[in-house]
Design a protein around this motif. Sequence first.
Motif, PDB file in Angstrom:
ATOM      1  N   GLN A  32      -7.758  10.983  -0.630  1.00 34.61           N
ATOM      2  CA  GLN A  32      -8.001  11.834  -1.790  1.00 34.61           C
ATOM      3  C   GLN A  32      -7.404  11.188  -3.035  1.00 34.61           C
ATOM      4  OE1 GLN A  32      -5.621  15.433  -0.681  1.00 34.61           O
ATOM      5  NE2 GLN A  32      -4.533  15.087  -2.616  1.00 34.61           N
ATOM      6  N   GLU A  33      -7.924  11.572  -4.185  1.00 28.94           N
ATOM      7  CA  GLU A  33      -7.354  11.104  -5.440  1.00 28.94           C
ATOM      8  C   GLU A  33      -5.985  11.745  -5.645  1.00 28.94           C
ATOM      9  OE1 GLU A  33     -10.060  11.700  -8.661  1.00 28.94           O
ATOM     10  OE2 GLU A  33     -11.554  10.307  -7.858  1.00 28.94           O
ATOM     11  N   ILE A  34      -5.020  10.926  -6.027  1.00 29.79           N
ATOM     12  CA  ILE A  34      -3.650  11.397  -6.248  1.00 29.79           C
ATOM     13  C   ILE A  34      -3.205  10.926  -7.624  1.00 29.79           C
ATOM     14  CG2 ILE A  34      -1.266  11.351  -5.439  1.00 29.79           C
ATOM     15  CD1 ILE A  34      -2.378  10.672  -2.642  1.00 29.79           C
ATOM     16  N   ALA A  35      -2.897  11.845  -8.482  1.00 32.61           N
ATOM     17  CA  ALA A  35      -2.366  11.538  -9.811  1.00 32.61           C
ATOM     18  C   ALA A  35      -0.850  11.683  -9.782  1.00 32.61           C
ATOM     19  CB  ALA A  35      -2.954  12.494 -10.847  1.00 32.61           C
ATOM     20  N   PRO A  36      -0.152  11.086 -10.740  1.00 31.79           N
ATOM     21  CA  PRO A  36       1.307  11.275 -10.779  1.00 31.79           C
ATOM     22  C   PRO A  36       1.715  12.749 -10.786  1.00 31.79           C
ATOM     23  CG  PRO A  36       0.691   9.473 -12.224  1.00 31.79           C
ATOM     24  CD  PRO A  36      -0.596  10.082 -11.729  1.00 31.79           C
ATOM     25  N   ALA A  37       0.898  13.609 -11.412  1.00 33.87           N
ATOM     26  CA  ALA A  37       1.219  15.034 -11.447  1.00 33.87           C
ATOM     27  C   ALA A  37       1.119  15.688 -10.072  1.00 33.87           C
ATOM     28  CB  ALA A  37       0.285  15.749 -12.426  1.00 33.87           C
TER      29      ALA A  37
ATOM     30  N   ALA B  59      -0.593  15.975   7.524  1.00 31.08           N
ATOM     31  CA  ALA B  59      -1.530  14.854   7.558  1.00 31.08           C
ATOM     32  C   ALA B  59      -1.032  13.715   6.672  1.00 31.08           C
ATOM     33  CB  ALA B  59      -2.926  15.297   7.100  1.00 31.08           C
ATOM     34  N   VAL B  60      -1.465  12.506   7.016  1.00 29.87           N
ATOM     35  CA  VAL B  60      -1.230  11.341   6.175  1.00 29.87           C
ATOM     36  C   VAL B  60      -2.322  11.305   5.109  1.00 29.87           C
ATOM     37  CG1 VAL B  60      -1.042   8.825   6.108  1.00 29.87           C
ATOM     38  CG2 VAL B  60      -0.149  10.095   8.081  1.00 29.87           C
ATOM     39  N   VAL B  61      -1.933  11.126   3.863  1.00 26.95           N
ATOM     40  CA  VAL B  61      -2.870  11.142   2.744  1.00 26.95           C
ATOM     41  C   VAL B  61      -2.875   9.764   2.098  1.00 26.95           C
ATOM     42  CG1 VAL B  61      -3.544  12.287   0.605  1.00 26.95           C
ATOM     43  CG2 VAL B  61      -2.283  13.567   2.371  1.00 26.95           C
ATOM     44  N   TRP B  62      -4.052   9.134   2.044  1.00 25.86           N
ATOM     45  CA  TRP B  62      -4.211   7.809   1.461  1.00 25.86           C
ATOM     46  C   TRP B  62      -4.835   7.937   0.078  1.00 25.86           C
ATOM     47  CZ3 TRP B  62      -1.942   4.188   4.392  1.00 25.86           C
ATOM     48  CH2 TRP B  62      -1.815   4.419   5.762  1.00 25.86           C
ATOM     49  N   PRO B  63      -4.314   7.209  -0.905  1.00 22.51           N
ATOM     50  CA  PRO B  63      -4.882   7.315  -2.258  1.00 22.51           C
ATOM     51  C   PRO B  63      -6.336   6.849  -2.316  1.00 22.51           C
ATOM     52  CG  PRO B  63      -2.729   6.249  -2.304  1.00 22.51           C
ATOM     53  CD  PRO B  63      -3.135   6.321  -0.865  1.00 22.51           C
TER      54      PRO B  63
ATOM     55  N   MET C  18      -2.007  -1.490   6.609  1.00 18.05           N
ATOM     56  CA  MET C  18      -2.684  -0.214   6.385  1.00 18.05           C
ATOM     57  C   MET C  18      -3.804  -0.034   7.413  1.00 18.05           C
ATOM     58  SD  MET C  18      -4.636   0.901   2.885  1.00 18.05           S
ATOM     59  CE  MET C  18      -5.609   2.404   2.747  1.00 18.05           C
ATOM     60  N   GLY C  19      -4.557  -1.090   7.685  1.00 19.73           N
ATOM     61  CA  GLY C  19      -5.632  -1.011   8.677  1.00 19.73           C
ATOM     62  C   GLY C  19      -5.107  -0.746  10.068  1.00 19.73           C
ATOM     63  N   ILE C  20      -4.015  -1.421  10.422  1.00 27.39           N
ATOM     64  CA  ILE C  20      -3.394  -1.187  11.732  1.00 27.39           C
ATOM     65  C   ILE C  20      -2.943   0.262  11.855  1.00 27.39           C
ATOM     66  CG2 ILE C  20      -1.308  -1.678  13.078  1.00 27.39           C
ATOM     67  CD1 ILE C  20      -1.551  -4.599  12.082  1.00 27.39           C
ATOM     68  N   VAL C  21      -2.215   0.735  10.858  1.00 27.91           N
ATOM     69  CA  VAL C  21      -1.660   2.089  10.916  1.00 27.91           C
ATOM     70  C   VAL C  21      -2.776   3.128  10.976  1.00 27.91           C
ATOM     71  CG1 VAL C  21      -0.361   3.804   9.583  1.00 27.91           C
ATOM     72  CG2 VAL C  21       0.533   1.478   9.841  1.00 27.91           C
ATOM     73  N   ARG C  22      -3.813   2.946  10.175  1.00 23.79           N
ATOM     74  CA  ARG C  22      -4.881   3.949  10.149  1.00 23.79           C
ATOM     75  C   ARG C  22      -5.596   4.053  11.489  1.00 23.79           C
ATOM     76  NH1 ARG C  22      -8.190   4.271   4.527  1.00 23.79           N
ATOM     77  NH2 ARG C  22      -8.974   6.068   5.675  1.00 23.79           N
TER      78      ARG C  22
ATOM     79  N   ASN D 270       0.855  -1.180   0.000  1.00 24.60           N
ATOM     80  CA  ASN D 270       0.000   0.000   0.000  1.00 24.60           C
ATOM     81  C   ASN D 270       0.893   1.233   0.000  1.00 24.60           C
ATOM     82  OD1 ASN D 270      -2.278  -1.810   1.888  1.00 24.60           O
ATOM     83  ND2 ASN D 270      -2.952  -0.670   0.085  1.00 24.60           N
ATOM     84  N   LEU D 271       0.353   2.307  -0.522  1.00 20.11           N
ATOM     85  CA  LEU D 271       1.060   3.588  -0.572  1.00 20.11           C
ATOM     86  C   LEU D 271       0.432   4.574   0.409  1.00 20.11           C
ATOM     87  CD1 LEU D 271       1.492   3.960  -4.406  1.00 20.11           C
ATOM     88  CD2 LEU D 271       3.348   4.356  -2.783  1.00 20.11           C
ATOM     89  N   ALA D 272       1.266   5.377   1.044  1.00 18.87           N
ATOM     90  CA  ALA D 272       0.796   6.471   1.887  1.00 18.87           C
ATOM     91  C   ALA D 272       1.629   7.703   1.566  1.00 18.87           C
ATOM     92  CB  ALA D 272       0.918   6.119   3.363  1.00 18.87           C
ATOM     93  N   PHE D 273       0.984   8.872   1.626  1.00 18.21           N
ATOM     94  CA  PHE D 273       1.673  10.124   1.341  1.00 18.21           C
ATOM     95  C   PHE D 273       1.577  11.044   2.556  1.00 18.21           C
ATOM     96  CE2 PHE D 273       0.581   8.332  -2.743  1.00 18.21           C
ATOM     97  CZ  PHE D 273       1.682   8.623  -3.537  1.00 18.21           C
ATOM     98  N   TRP D 274       2.392  12.094   2.535  1.00 18.27           N
ATOM     99  CA  TRP D 274       2.479  13.054   3.635  1.00 18.27           C
ATOM    100  C   TRP D 274       2.442  14.446   3.042  1.00 18.27           C
ATOM    101  CZ3 TRP D 274       1.892  13.501   8.601  1.00 18.27           C
ATOM    102  CH2 TRP D 274       2.601  14.423   9.365  1.00 18.27           C
ATOM    103  N   ASP D 275       1.562  15.305   3.591  1.00 16.52           N
ATOM    104  CA  ASP D 275       1.488  16.671   3.070  1.00 16.52           C
ATOM    105  C   ASP D 275       2.182  17.676   3.982  1.00 16.52           C
ATOM    106  OD1 ASP D 275      -0.213  17.090   5.217  1.00 16.52           O
ATOM    107  OD2 ASP D 275      -1.954  17.661   4.015  1.00 16.52           O
TER     108      ASP D 275
END
Length: 265
Positions: free
Chosen positions: A210-215, A179-183, A193-197, A171-176
């Motif tokens: 949120q939707e995350i595109a390569p751009a 906040a942690v941002v999940w695709p 992913m369930g444990i971490v969330r 699974n992928l997770a992002f950081w802004d």
Amino acid sequence: MTTLVHRDGQPVTIAELAPLAFAGYAHFTAMQVRGGRIRGLDLHLERLRSASAELFGRTLPDDRVRSFLRTALEAGPADVSLTATVYVASGQFTADETAEPEILIRTGPPASGPAGPLALAAVEYERFLPAVKHVGEVAKTYLMRRAVRDGFDDAAFVDRRGRISEATIWNLAFWDGDAVVWPDAAMLAGTMMGIVRRQLDRLGVPQRVQEIAPADVPAMAGAAVMNSWTPGVAVHRIGSAPVPEAPRFLDLLHQAHQAEPLTEP
């Protein structure tokens, strides 16, 4: 009549056959066991129930699965990697809906995943039945091998709508930065992913989907992959887009994992 199986001209052993036995129509869950105990056991049991209902129309009782887990763990060391595969004896290419699910449990040396940071190729791909952790997914290994050939460490998937979903076995997770941002896309919701969330929620760490595109990747302040091996391996590039180091983000993911209690099966 006795069935004989040979591999490279020699009779095959059970150890050689086991990894291939259910490579067609089956599903599984994988976990790290430490001290004979498991984090997120409830998530693994729910995964097996829901996948069995989807593939076979019937499920194994949780208490039976836990009994099989205990038996397997009692036979080995306290720290192992464990894979539980659920199948029906009728196998693939049949429409038999009367067969009861059975379970194969395999243990091996404990694992903690790569050190990272990783570079991920961005490839267009959508998994069939993405919510089910099913076996026989040749595309994931093929795409990973192709990514490595092209100078990456692994591959991240982009769906037909241009959204990043998941990586091959991650699974992928992002950081802004806050906040942690999940695709937001169709994917396998991993047990890690369930444990971490849920533990990030308990720790009061902001999260959103949120939707995350390569751009969108260059605007992110960090990225990581996670699976049953580890709650977070840093990602420093997706496609051609660099991703900054985010040590606080990685620390939060690992802190959330450690906050999850270990449970005996």
